[in-house]
Design a protein around this motif. Structure first.
Motif, PDB file in Angstrom:
ATOM      1  N   LEU A   1      -9.013   6.371   6.862  1.00  0.00           N
ATOM      2  CA  LEU A   1      -8.876   5.146   6.078  1.00  0.00           C
ATOM      3  C   LEU A   1      -8.532   3.943   6.959  1.00  0.00           C
ATOM      4  O   LEU A   1      -9.015   2.825   6.715  1.00  0.00           O
ATOM      5  CB  LEU A   1      -7.805   5.330   4.996  1.00  0.00           C
ATOM      6  N   LEU A   2      -7.705   4.185   7.980  1.00  0.00           N
ATOM      7  CA  LEU A   2      -7.343   3.106   8.896  1.00  0.00           C
ATOM      8  C   LEU A   2      -8.550   2.617   9.691  1.00  0.00           C
ATOM      9  O   LEU A   2      -8.672   1.425   9.983  1.00  0.00           O
ATOM     10  CB  LEU A   2      -6.240   3.570   9.845  1.00  0.00           C
ATOM     11  N   ILE A   3      -9.443   3.534  10.044  1.00  0.00           N
ATOM     12  CA  ILE A   3     -10.658   3.135  10.756  1.00  0.00           C
ATOM     13  C   ILE A   3     -11.522   2.258   9.847  1.00  0.00           C
ATOM     14  O   ILE A   3     -12.066   1.227  10.278  1.00  0.00           O
ATOM     15  CB  ILE A   3     -11.452   4.376  11.228  1.00  0.00           C
ATOM     16  N   ILE A   4     -11.643   2.668   8.579  1.00  0.00           N
ATOM     17  CA  ILE A   4     -12.410   1.878   7.615  1.00  0.00           C
ATOM     18  C   ILE A   4     -11.788   0.490   7.438  1.00  0.00           C
ATOM     19  O   ILE A   4     -12.478  -0.536   7.424  1.00  0.00           O
ATOM     20  CB  ILE A   4     -12.473   2.604   6.251  1.00  0.00           C
ATOM     21  N   GLU A   5     -10.443   0.480   7.333  1.00  0.00           N
ATOM     22  CA  GLU A   5      -9.729  -0.793   7.181  1.00  0.00           C
ATOM     23  C   GLU A   5      -9.891  -1.666   8.424  1.00  0.00           C
ATOM     24  O   GLU A   5     -10.036  -2.894   8.315  1.00  0.00           O
ATOM     25  CB  GLU A   5      -8.248  -0.524   6.925  1.00  0.00           C
TER      26      GLU A   5
ATOM     27  N   GLN B   1     -14.545  -7.510  10.427  1.00  0.00           N
ATOM     28  CA  GLN B   1     -15.573  -8.338   9.792  1.00  0.00           C
ATOM     29  C   GLN B   1     -14.964  -9.542   9.076  1.00  0.00           C
ATOM     30  O   GLN B   1     -15.568 -10.616   9.047  1.00  0.00           O
ATOM     31  CB  GLN B   1     -16.373  -7.493   8.797  1.00  0.00           C
ATOM     32  N   SER B   2     -13.776  -9.346   8.500  1.00  0.00           N
ATOM     33  CA  SER B   2     -13.122 -10.433   7.767  1.00  0.00           C
ATOM     34  C   SER B   2     -11.673 -10.564   8.233  1.00  0.00           C
ATOM     35  O   SER B   2     -10.753 -10.031   7.595  1.00  0.00           O
ATOM     36  CB  SER B   2     -13.164 -10.170   6.251  1.00  0.00           C
ATOM     37  N   PRO B   3     -11.428 -11.240   9.341  1.00  0.00           N
ATOM     38  CA  PRO B   3     -10.067 -11.370   9.883  1.00  0.00           C
ATOM     39  C   PRO B   3      -9.117 -12.033   8.899  1.00  0.00           C
ATOM     40  O   PRO B   3      -9.518 -12.903   8.121  1.00  0.00           O
ATOM     41  CB  PRO B   3     -10.269 -12.253  11.122  1.00  0.00           C
ATOM     42  N   GLU B   4      -7.850 -11.574   8.940  1.00  0.00           N
ATOM     43  CA  GLU B   4      -6.836 -12.119   8.040  1.00  0.00           C
ATOM     44  C   GLU B   4      -5.802 -12.917   8.821  1.00  0.00           C
ATOM     45  O   GLU B   4      -5.473 -12.593   9.959  1.00  0.00           O
ATOM     46  CB  GLU B   4      -6.131 -10.978   7.287  1.00  0.00           C
ATOM     47  N   THR B   5      -5.275 -13.948   8.192  1.00  0.00           N
ATOM     48  CA  THR B   5      -4.236 -14.762   8.817  1.00  0.00           C
ATOM     49  C   THR B   5      -2.897 -14.036   8.718  1.00  0.00           C
ATOM     50  O   THR B   5      -2.507 -13.575   7.641  1.00  0.00           O
ATOM     51  CB  THR B   5      -4.123 -16.129   8.118  1.00  0.00           C
TER      52      THR B   5
ATOM     53  N   VAL C   1       0.579  -3.475  16.716  1.00  0.00           N
ATOM     54  CA  VAL C   1       1.003  -4.619  15.894  1.00  0.00           C
ATOM     55  C   VAL C   1       1.750  -5.638  16.752  1.00  0.00           C
ATOM     56  O   VAL C   1       1.565  -6.855  16.608  1.00  0.00           O
ATOM     57  CB  VAL C   1       1.895  -4.154  14.723  1.00  0.00           C
ATOM     58  N   LEU C   2       2.590  -5.128  17.672  1.00  0.00           N
ATOM     59  CA  LEU C   2       3.345  -6.019  18.557  1.00  0.00           C
ATOM     60  C   LEU C   2       2.406  -6.822  19.463  1.00  0.00           C
ATOM     61  O   LEU C   2       2.540  -8.050  19.604  1.00  0.00           O
ATOM     62  CB  LEU C   2       4.312  -5.187  19.410  1.00  0.00           C
ATOM     63  N   ILE C   3       1.441  -6.106  20.077  1.00  0.00           N
ATOM     64  CA  ILE C   3       0.457  -6.790  20.935  1.00  0.00           C
ATOM     65  C   ILE C   3      -0.369  -7.775  20.114  1.00  0.00           C
ATOM     66  O   ILE C   3      -0.645  -8.902  20.548  1.00  0.00           O
ATOM     67  CB  ILE C   3      -0.460  -5.764  21.628  1.00  0.00           C
ATOM     68  N   GLY C   4      -0.745  -7.308  18.912  1.00  0.00           N
ATOM     69  CA  GLY C   4      -1.506  -8.189  18.040  1.00  0.00           C
ATOM     70  C   GLY C   4      -0.728  -9.436  17.672  1.00  0.00           C
ATOM     71  O   GLY C   4      -1.282 -10.540  17.638  1.00  0.00           O
ATOM     72  N   GLY C   5       0.576  -9.248  17.405  1.00  0.00           N
ATOM     73  CA  GLY C   5       1.415 -10.399  17.073  1.00  0.00           C
ATOM     74  C   GLY C   5       1.497 -11.391  18.214  1.00  0.00           C
ATOM     75  O   GLY C   5       1.425 -12.609  18.004  1.00  0.00           O
ATOM     76  N   VAL C   6       1.630 -10.881  19.456  1.00  0.00           N
ATOM     77  CA  VAL C   6       1.682 -11.750  20.644  1.00  0.00           C
ATOM     78  C   VAL C   6       0.360 -12.493  20.807  1.00  0.00           C
ATOM     79  O   VAL C   6       0.326 -13.718  21.052  1.00  0.00           O
ATOM     80  CB  VAL C   6       1.989 -10.922  21.910  1.00  0.00           C
TER      81      VAL C   6
ATOM     82  N   PRO D   1      -7.415  -4.801  14.791  1.00  0.00           N
ATOM     83  CA  PRO D   1      -8.295  -3.729  14.301  1.00  0.00           C
ATOM     84  C   PRO D   1      -8.844  -2.833  15.406  1.00  0.00           C
ATOM     85  O   PRO D   1      -9.073  -1.640  15.194  1.00  0.00           O
ATOM     86  CB  PRO D   1      -9.419  -4.485  13.581  1.00  0.00           C
ATOM     87  N   LEU D   2      -9.045  -3.395  16.596  1.00  0.00           N
ATOM     88  CA  LEU D   2      -9.547  -2.593  17.714  1.00  0.00           C
ATOM     89  C   LEU D   2      -8.540  -1.514  18.109  1.00  0.00           C
ATOM     90  O   LEU D   2      -8.888  -0.332  18.250  1.00  0.00           O
ATOM     91  CB  LEU D   2      -9.838  -3.499  18.919  1.00  0.00           C
ATOM     92  N   ILE D   3      -7.270  -1.915  18.279  1.00  0.00           N
ATOM     93  CA  ILE D   3      -6.222  -0.954  18.647  1.00  0.00           C
ATOM     94  C   ILE D   3      -6.029   0.074  17.534  1.00  0.00           C
ATOM     95  O   ILE D   3      -5.866   1.269  17.800  1.00  0.00           O
ATOM     96  CB  ILE D   3      -4.900  -1.697  18.941  1.00  0.00           C
ATOM     97  N   THR D   4      -6.091  -0.377  16.291  1.00  0.00           N
ATOM     98  CA  THR D   4      -5.945   0.542  15.156  1.00  0.00           C
ATOM     99  C   THR D   4      -7.018   1.626  15.181  1.00  0.00           C
ATOM    100  O   THR D   4      -6.734   2.816  14.960  1.00  0.00           O
ATOM    101  CB  THR D   4      -6.035  -0.238  13.824  1.00  0.00           C
ATOM    102  N   ALA D   5      -8.261   1.242  15.457  1.00  0.00           N
ATOM    103  CA  ALA D   5      -9.370   2.202  15.497  1.00  0.00           C
ATOM    104  C   ALA D   5      -9.185   3.215  16.624  1.00  0.00           C
ATOM    105  O   ALA D   5      -9.407   4.421  16.438  1.00  0.00           O
ATOM    106  CB  ALA D   5     -10.692   1.457  15.659  1.00  0.00           C
ATOM    107  N   LEU D   6      -8.771   2.738  17.797  1.00  0.00           N
ATOM    108  CA  LEU D   6      -8.573   3.639  18.944  1.00  0.00           C
ATOM    109  C   LEU D   6      -7.449   4.642  18.677  1.00  0.00           C
ATOM    110  O   LEU D   6      -7.564   5.834  18.991  1.00  0.00           O
ATOM    111  CB  LEU D   6      -8.260   2.820  20.202  1.00  0.00           C
ATOM    112  N   ILE D   7      -6.363   4.159  18.087  1.00  0.00           N
ATOM    113  CA  ILE D   7      -5.241   5.038  17.736  1.00  0.00           C
ATOM    114  C   ILE D   7      -5.699   6.103  16.742  1.00  0.00           C
ATOM    115  O   ILE D   7      -5.393   7.294  16.889  1.00  0.00           O
ATOM    116  CB  ILE D   7      -4.080   4.228  17.114  1.00  0.00           C
ATOM    117  N   SER D   8      -6.449   5.678  15.746  1.00  0.00           N
ATOM    118  CA  SER D   8      -6.889   6.595  14.696  1.00  0.00           C
ATOM    119  C   SER D   8      -7.803   7.685  15.243  1.00  0.00           C
ATOM    120  O   SER D   8      -7.707   8.848  14.840  1.00  0.00           O
ATOM    121  CB  SER D   8      -7.608   5.813  13.595  1.00  0.00           C
ATOM    122  N   ILE D   9      -8.676   7.327  16.156  1.00  0.00           N
ATOM    123  CA  ILE D   9      -9.573   8.324  16.769  1.00  0.00           C
ATOM    124  C   ILE D   9      -8.765   9.369  17.536  1.00  0.00           C
ATOM    125  O   ILE D   9      -9.035  10.575  17.453  1.00  0.00           O
ATOM    126  CB  ILE D   9     -10.592   7.632  17.701  1.00  0.00           C
ATOM    127  N   TYR D  10      -7.753   8.919  18.272  1.00  0.00           N
ATOM    128  CA  TYR D  10      -6.889   9.846  19.020  1.00  0.00           C
ATOM    129  C   TYR D  10      -6.145  10.789  18.072  1.00  0.00           C
ATOM    130  O   TYR D  10      -6.098  12.007  18.291  1.00  0.00           O
ATOM    131  CB  TYR D  10      -5.878   9.059  19.861  1.00  0.00           C
TER     132      TYR D  10
END
Length: 308
Positions: free
Chosen positions: A111-115, A121-125, A176-181, A193-202
């Protein structure tokens, strides 16, 4: 020669000395408390910052809190003594918990990969500063939890499944921390989303291994032993003609049960007991088998294949 009862007692004592799963209950309890704190922190942070990312991660942590709590209770249940209802004991409680935890984590990772694809595709603020603060708190708590369970995760599938939940949370917090920075300083929003996908695959890769092991145990698949070597060693013994109809299974990832027919020369029952004691000692000391059941016989079975 020691009698069978004494050998079994010594083996139980030896096994208890090297089985540290009973130490993990307290650790899992405190890890559950820490994870619950992370969940509440992310919910509050998500509401204050308006961050859907933090709220979704809070839901992920909430599921992990439930999963880890399940591991804790399964760990307690697995240590209950055998009784008339469970003559094999309650060890499989941890295997069932590991299977449920791993399956849930597999689904969440998918589900995280889908998200992640949707967010790409649709970045959020997102409020980058609030994101960093909450992620840092979560990261510290997750590191403590991972440290508490790291040692026990190597020897217990149930604890390993909880450990992997925490690993995914810890790395998610880093993401999330890196993303926040990145968002706060440079406005780079695609990194989350890139880091989330890589984590999920692992995590999918790791949890799939747990699922395969737990299913094998629940299906009573054979224990991973060198059966030909066992056959050769036993048939070298004096007055032993053949070992056949071998069956093995496991109640958890460490507890192996072994039963077989042993064809011998015709002799007194007292002599038979001496030979079966030797076979049991061999299987327990060299192969680490927990419980051995042997059926001695003289020219009884026509089919003398190792497995039937």
């Amino acid at each position: 020669m020691e009698d069978n009862h004494t050998q079994n007692h010594d083996y139980e004592k030896h096994r208890h000395t090297h089985d540290h799963s009973n130490l993990s209950g307290k650790k899992i309890f405190w890890v559950t408390v820490l994870n619950a704190i992370i969940t509440m922190t992310e919910i509050i942070g998500g509401i204050l910052s308006g961050s859907l990312a933090l709220l979704s991660d809070a839901l992920h942590n909430l599921s992990d809190t439930i999963a880890i709590a399940m591991s804790y209770f399964a760990n307690r249940l697995a240590q209950k003594a055998r009784d008339e209802k469970r003559t094999y004991g309650y060890k499989r409680a941890e295997i069932l918990a590991a299977l449920v935890n791993a399956t849930v984590l597999l689904a969440l990772s998918a589900l995280l990969i889908i998200e992640a694809i949707k967010r790409w595709q649709s970045p959020e603020t997102i409020n980058g500063l609030m994101m960093m603060i909450v992620a840092f708190v979560g990261l510290i708590a997750n590191f403590i939890s991972v440290f508490l369970l790291e040692k026990d995760s190597h020897n217990n599938l149930n604890i390993k499944s909880s450990y992997l939940h925490l690993i995914s949370d810890a790395v998610s917090s880093i993401g999330v921390l890196i993303g926040g920075v990145a968002i706060q300083l440079w406005g780079i929003i695609w990194i989350d989303p890139l880091i989330t996908a890589l984590i999920s695959i692992y995590i999918i890769r790791e949890t799939w291994q747990i699922i395969k092991k737990t299913v094998n145990i629940l299906m009573q698949s054979s224990a991973p032993l060198n059966y030909e070597a066992i056959k050769t060693e036993i048939e070298k013994m004096e007055k032993v003609k053949n070992i056949h109809h071998v069956h093995t299974w496991m109640s958890d990832e460490k507890t192996v049960y072994f039963e077989a027919h042993v064809e011998m020369e015709d002799m007194l029952l007292s002599e038979v007991c001496l030979i079966t004691d030797k076979i049991e000692h061999l299987l327990k000391e060299k192969e680490g088998i927990y419980h051995v059941t042997l059926q001695a016989e003289v020219d009884k079975c026509c089919d003398k294949r190792l497995f039937k």
